[in-house]
Design an enzyme around this catalytic site. Structure first.
Site, PDB file in Angstrom:
ATOM      1  N   ASN A 166     -65.951 -52.844  43.986  1.00  0.00           N
ATOM      2  CA  ASN A 166     -66.392 -53.619  42.828  1.00  0.00           C
ATOM      3  C   ASN A 166     -67.025 -54.904  43.356  1.00  0.00           C
ATOM      4  O   ASN A 166     -66.322 -55.815  43.778  1.00  0.00           O
ATOM      5  CB  ASN A 166     -65.170 -53.922  41.940  1.00  0.00           C
ATOM      6  CG  ASN A 166     -65.507 -54.841  40.777  1.00  0.00           C
ATOM      7  OD1 ASN A 166     -66.678 -55.127  40.515  1.00  0.00           O
ATOM      8  ND2 ASN A 166     -64.479 -55.312  40.074  1.00  0.00           N
ATOM      9  N   LYS A 225     -68.462 -57.160  41.796  1.00  0.00           N
ATOM     10  CA  LYS A 225     -68.347 -58.266  40.816  1.00  0.00           C
ATOM     11  C   LYS A 225     -69.699 -58.977  40.690  1.00  0.00           C
ATOM     12  O   LYS A 225     -70.734 -58.321  40.798  1.00  0.00           O
ATOM     13  CB  LYS A 225     -67.212 -59.212  41.222  1.00  0.00           C
ATOM     14  CG  LYS A 225     -65.885 -58.441  41.423  1.00  0.00           C
ATOM     15  CD  LYS A 225     -64.682 -59.312  41.504  1.00  0.00           C
ATOM     16  CE  LYS A 225     -63.431 -58.449  41.663  1.00  0.00           C
ATOM     17  NZ  LYS A 225     -62.195 -59.234  41.716  1.00  0.00           N
ATOM     18  N   HIS A 263     -61.343 -54.590  33.243  1.00  0.00           N
ATOM     19  CA  HIS A 263     -60.943 -55.358  34.425  1.00  0.00           C
ATOM     20  C   HIS A 263     -60.256 -56.650  33.967  1.00  0.00           C
ATOM     21  O   HIS A 263     -60.619 -57.217  32.933  1.00  0.00           O
ATOM     22  CB  HIS A 263     -62.180 -55.684  35.273  1.00  0.00           C
ATOM     23  CG  HIS A 263     -61.820 -56.225  36.616  1.00  0.00           C
ATOM     24  ND1 HIS A 263     -61.476 -57.544  36.809  1.00  0.00           N
ATOM     25  CD2 HIS A 263     -61.701 -55.623  37.819  1.00  0.00           C
ATOM     26  CE1 HIS A 263     -61.181 -57.728  38.085  1.00  0.00           C
ATOM     27  NE2 HIS A 263     -61.306 -56.575  38.728  1.00  0.00           N
ATOM     28  N   GLU A 317     -60.573 -59.555  34.863  1.00  0.00           N
ATOM     29  CA  GLU A 317     -61.502 -60.683  34.657  1.00  0.00           C
ATOM     30  C   GLU A 317     -62.187 -60.574  33.294  1.00  0.00           C
ATOM     31  O   GLU A 317     -62.453 -61.580  32.639  1.00  0.00           O
ATOM     32  CB  GLU A 317     -62.512 -60.734  35.817  1.00  0.00           C
ATOM     33  CG  GLU A 317     -61.837 -61.252  37.087  1.00  0.00           C
ATOM     34  CD  GLU A 317     -62.361 -60.669  38.386  1.00  0.00           C
ATOM     35  OE1 GLU A 317     -63.472 -60.109  38.400  1.00  0.00           O
ATOM     36  OE2 GLU A 317     -61.622 -60.764  39.398  1.00  0.00           O
ATOM     37  N   GLU A 341     -54.072 -53.047  39.012  1.00  0.00           N
ATOM     38  CA  GLU A 341     -54.492 -54.260  39.701  1.00  0.00           C
ATOM     39  C   GLU A 341     -53.617 -55.424  39.241  1.00  0.00           C
ATOM     40  O   GLU A 341     -53.916 -56.074  38.227  1.00  0.00           O
ATOM     41  CB  GLU A 341     -55.957 -54.580  39.377  1.00  0.00           C
ATOM     42  CG  GLU A 341     -56.937 -53.522  39.827  1.00  0.00           C
ATOM     43  CD  GLU A 341     -58.319 -54.100  40.106  1.00  0.00           C
ATOM     44  OE1 GLU A 341     -58.825 -53.871  41.194  1.00  0.00           O
ATOM     45  OE2 GLU A 341     -58.872 -54.806  39.239  1.00  0.00           O
ATOM     46  N   GLY A 381     -58.005 -61.270  44.621  1.00  0.00           N
ATOM     47  CA  GLY A 381     -58.721 -62.386  45.232  1.00  0.00           C
ATOM     48  C   GLY A 381     -57.826 -63.459  45.807  1.00  0.00           C
ATOM     49  O   GLY A 381     -58.288 -64.559  46.128  1.00  0.00           O
ATOM     50  N   SER A 408     -56.641 -57.514  46.762  1.00  0.00           N
ATOM     51  CA  SER A 408     -56.617 -57.892  48.187  1.00  0.00           C
ATOM     52  C   SER A 408     -56.463 -56.705  49.132  1.00  0.00           C
ATOM     53  O   SER A 408     -55.757 -56.798  50.143  1.00  0.00           O
ATOM     54  CB  SER A 408     -55.540 -58.955  48.436  1.00  0.00           C
ATOM     55  OG  SER A 408     -55.821 -60.125  47.687  1.00  0.00           O
TER      56      SER A 408
HETATM   57  P1  13P Z   1     -59.987 -58.325  45.527  1.00  0.00           P
HETATM   58  O1  13P Z   1     -60.053 -57.087  46.407  1.00  0.00           O
HETATM   59  O2  13P Z   1     -61.029 -59.335  45.879  1.00  0.00           O
HETATM   60  O3  13P Z   1     -58.610 -58.870  45.444  1.00  0.00           O
HETATM   61  O4  13P Z   1     -60.385 -57.836  44.047  1.00  0.00           O
HETATM   62  C1  13P Z   1     -59.747 -56.734  43.493  1.00  0.00           C
HETATM   63  C2  13P Z   1     -60.447 -56.373  42.252  1.00  0.00           C
HETATM   64  O5  13P Z   1     -60.399 -57.096  41.270  1.00  0.00           O
HETATM   65  C3  13P Z   1     -61.218 -55.124  42.233  1.00  0.00           C
HETATM   66  O6  13P Z   1     -61.623 -54.784  40.955  1.00  0.00           O
END
Ligand code: 13P
Length: 251
Positions: free
Chosen positions: A9, A11, A95, A97, A167, A173, A213
């Protein structure tokens, strides 16, 4: 045996040129990769060009979001037909976010999941708890609510086509990965929810990815867990080499 699925992803990162050059490099490494599904989810602007690059390879294209309506006056939104038109086989839905920054609800997620399925595309439905929810012993309660609302009124044949991404928000992150045991415990809970709601066949078939992560250093241990079928990778997917390492170590 469930087929592993590793998705990147990206983003809100990478220009068209950057995403394409990443796709070119990935294609070189995994042109005919048979051991896992590899999915790359660039931003909307890069979907079409990335698709042109990977179309004849084993790498598949995914989008990061979608709107459930067919077409019309929805300024700023992207429809299922538009995403199918540019070759998307997967769409990330719900997601954290989207939920936390843009206010997406479980009901929105449910509408999106249904619309994605209707168009023959595979939804990757994300769920996960916040740190305070985990600390208060509410993890399973939160997951159960997100699952029951997100999957509301879905038939068994539909739910078996979905990918669930667990997740935990505190791991996204932050560099703080869930331990393999924490991931396994949550994945098992999710799989058992599917069995309770549907049956043993759905329980055995549904694929559950872990996200938060994920790095080359921790993927093998996560994948060694019985109920972990893949990974949804954020930060570490931005670099071709680290994403490639993750794919190789996942199988
Ligand atoms: P990270 O791998 O940067 O922690 O992000 C995970 C994520 O949100 C994937 O959709």
């Amino acid at each position: 045996m469930r087929r592993p699925i590793i998705a990147g992803n990206l983003k809100m990162n990478k220009t068209v040129e950057e995403a394409v050059s990443m796709a070119v490099a990935l294609k070189r490494k995994f042109y005919t990769f048979a051991e896992a599904d590899i999915v790359i989810c660039p931003p909307f602007t890069a979907l079409s060009k990335v698709h042109d690059e990977i179309v004849d390879s084993s790498i598949m294209l995914g989008a990061q979001d979608v709107y459930w309506e067919e077409d019309g006056a929805f300024t700023g939104e992207i429809s299922l037909n538009m995403l199918r038109d540019v070759g998307c086989r997967y769409i990330i839905v719900g997601h954290s976010e989207r939920r936390n920054i843009f206010g997406e609800t479980d009901e929105d997620v449910n509408r999106k999941v249904k619309a994605v399925l209707k168009h023959g595309i595979t939804p990757i439905m994300c769920i996960g708890e916040k740190i305070e929810e985990r600390d208060n012993g509410m993890t399973f309660e939160v997951l159960e609510k997100q699952l029951s609302r997100g999957l509301k009124n879905l038939f068994k044949d539909e739910v078996m086509r979905i990918i669930i991404a667990y997740e935990p928000i505190w791991a996204i992150g932050t560099g703080r990965t869930a331990t393999p045991q924490q991931a396994q415990e949550a994945h098992k809970f999710i799989r058992e929810f599917i069995e309770r709601s549907y049956d043993k066949e759905a329980y055995l078939k549904i694929r559950i990815q872990y996200g938060g992560s994920v790095k080359p250093e921790n993927i093998a241990q996560l994948m060694s867990q019985e109920d972990v079928d893949g990974a949804l990778v954020g930060g570490a997917s931005l670099d071709v080499n680290s994403f490639s390492e993750i794919v190789k170590k996942a199988v």
